[in-house]
Design an enzyme around this catalytic site. Sequence first.
Site, PDB file in Angstrom:
ATOM      1  CG  ASP A 146       2.319  13.949   2.575  1.00 31.14           C
ATOM      2  OD1 ASP A 146       1.601  13.950   3.590  1.00 31.14           O
ATOM      3  OD2 ASP A 146       3.516  14.271   2.606  1.00 31.14           O
ATOM      4  CG  HIS A 150       1.119  10.286   4.571  1.00 32.59           C
ATOM      5  ND1 HIS A 150       2.247  11.070   4.677  1.00 32.59           N
ATOM      6  CD2 HIS A 150       1.504   9.171   3.896  1.00 32.59           C
ATOM      7  CE1 HIS A 150       3.268  10.449   4.088  1.00 32.59           C
ATOM      8  NE2 HIS A 150       2.835   9.304   3.611  1.00 32.59           N
TER       9      HIS A 150
END
Length: 437
Positions: free
Chosen positions: A243, A266
């Site tokens: 993430d 991310h």
Amino acid sequence: MKLSLFLAALSSTGALAAQCISRRPTLKPMPYSPRVPFPSPPRRSKVCVVKTHGDGVTDDSDSILSAFHECNNGGHVLFPRGETYTIGTAMDWTFLKHIDIDIQGRIQFTNDTTYWQANSFRFIFQNVTSFFKLGGEDVWIYGGGTLDGNGQIWYDTYAADIYTLRPVLVGIDGLKDSVVSDLVMRYSPEYYHFVANSSNVVFNNINIAGASKSKNVAKNTDGWDTYRSQDITIMNSVINNGDDCVSFKPNSTNILVQSLSCNGSHGVSVGSLGQYKGEFDIVESVMVSNISMHNASDGARIKVWPNAPSALSGDLQGGGGSGRVRNITYEDWTIDNVDYAIEITQCYGQSNLTLCQQYPSSLTIEDIVFRRFTGTTSKKYQPLIAAFACSSADVCGNIVASDINVLSPTGTNQAYCLNQNPANLDVECTSTYKGFN
Ligand SMILES: *[C@@H]1O[C@H](CO)[C@@H](O)[C@H](O)[C@H]1NC(C)=O
Ligand SMILES: *[C@@H]1O[C@H](CO)[C@@H](O)[C@H](O)[C@H]1NC(C)=O
Ligand SMILES: *[C@@H]1O[C@H](CO)[C@@H](O)[C@H](O)[C@H]1NC(C)=O
Ligand SMILES: *[C@@H]1O[C@H](CO)[C@@H](O)[C@H](O)[C@H]1NC(C)=O
Ligand SMILES: *[C@@H]1O[C@H](CO)[C@@H](O)[C@H](O)[C@H]1NC(C)=O
Ligand SMILES: *[C@@H]1O[C@H](CO)[C@@H](O)[C@H](O)[C@H]1NC(C)=O
Ligand SMILES: *[C@@H]1O[C@H](CO)[C@@H](O)[C@H](O)[C@H]1NC(C)=O
Ligand SMILES: *[C@@H]1O[C@H](CO)[C@@H](O)[C@H](O)[C@H]1NC(C)=O
Ligand SMILES: *[C@@H]1O[C@H](CO)[C@@H](O)[C@H](O)[C@H]1NC(C)=O
């Protein structure tokens, strides 16, 4: 230079043990120094060696807590090399003051998901919980050892029930003038670090990794999330996660992130912000410099919810909050196999762009700089390499991208632009929309 000091240390049992304590790490901020100088406290005067049952099962929390109390206010706590500690009790460490915590060994957390869900510390933001709560002042944690969150059971439990409260590996609430350095973080159930209510804290030389070994991926394993904090520095670290590599949550100001290598993430994100109606979120004066970003969905990212209720998933919905994002710089980035090198959206969680523009965000975005980006994106959004989407020009301005030497695998450098001044963006603006991450 000698790596460690040889010392005769009095352990908490009273036995005399010969132990090597680590030297405090030297912090080398590159390319920037933070505006608040790093702390440099005097040497500590006593050593407390933490006992362990060492069987990998029995809870060592009592001996950890007693060493922290015994060596608080001027001592050096040692978790010796080669030892393994097991933590099965949620511990409040917000009393720490003037202490060095020298973790050379391995600390692992138990897999008792029922216990942890009932007893972990609640942070008031996004259902965040943590195994322990770290706070206080003048706390130095280092030593080259490992914190292992035993995440696999959590990845599997979360896959079966998205409302499982997965603890953050390092939960921080109210820490100041402190340093966390030279540590290995593995298999966090959720974020690796949540940094709340803190100021003048440095994270240096942290190595993060921990992929799932089953078909259930390790979700929401952000490297660092900052919240209600200022003067936080994150540097010289390697992050392999699933993430955000680093994420700036509401009220993160004067944050310096530099010299990181992120893989599988991310990106480095402002947000998401504006998730909660009635709240005012601020992210301001952030510098993110000298980053290499590999195999990621995003590089540099700003994500803001629109002013209409929106949903990404059952446990991720929101919209309608207000606030401001101001004075954010992303510079000197190398990207490789990243879906969007740059992504700004004020339509987070909302796939209907008409609706998003009908209800422009009440969270403003201004004075944003992206400069000196090089590399190649993935083919996911080809021919696009970036997306700059404001819900209205009235709530979003002075966004500048210069020296963007990023190409898609077919050699294009197009970007989706909505309510932008294309003259400020060193990309080929188009209205071709291919979605957001
Ligand atoms: C949890 O850990 C204990 C002790 O290491 C082990 O005996 C048990 O099998 C583990 N349970 C699960 C579900 O992984
Ligand atoms: C931060 O400090 C505020 C004010 O003291 C407190 O209400 C809150 O619980 C603390 N923790 C977090 C995570 O915000
Ligand atoms: C927090 O947990 C509650 C209950 O488990 C859930 O309804 C809510 O959606 C969660 N909120 C977030 C932001 O994840
Ligand atoms: C952030 O700061 C603003 C302005 O001081 C305040 O109104 C808001 O409540 C703060 N939000 C959080 C989550 O602390
Ligand atoms: C950039 O970061 C890398 C580590 O990822 C480091 O080796 C290099 O010295 C840094 N460069 C500058 C100018 O700080
Ligand atoms: C980097 O991320 C990719 C994609 O998530 C993964 O396949 C690869 O194993 C990671 N590399 C390392 C060194 O962990
Ligand atoms: C903008 O942020 C930088 C840190 O990146 C800081 O040095 C500078 O003072 C800030 N400028 C303003 C006007 O707030
Ligand atoms: C990116 O992913 C590829 C394929 O999984 C892998 O070979 C490469 O090592 C990864 N890059 C990094 C920096 O881990
Ligand atoms: C998107 O929003 C607009 C404006 O509210 C609405 O008219 C339209 O039906 C929506 N489209 C979809 C696919 O839901």
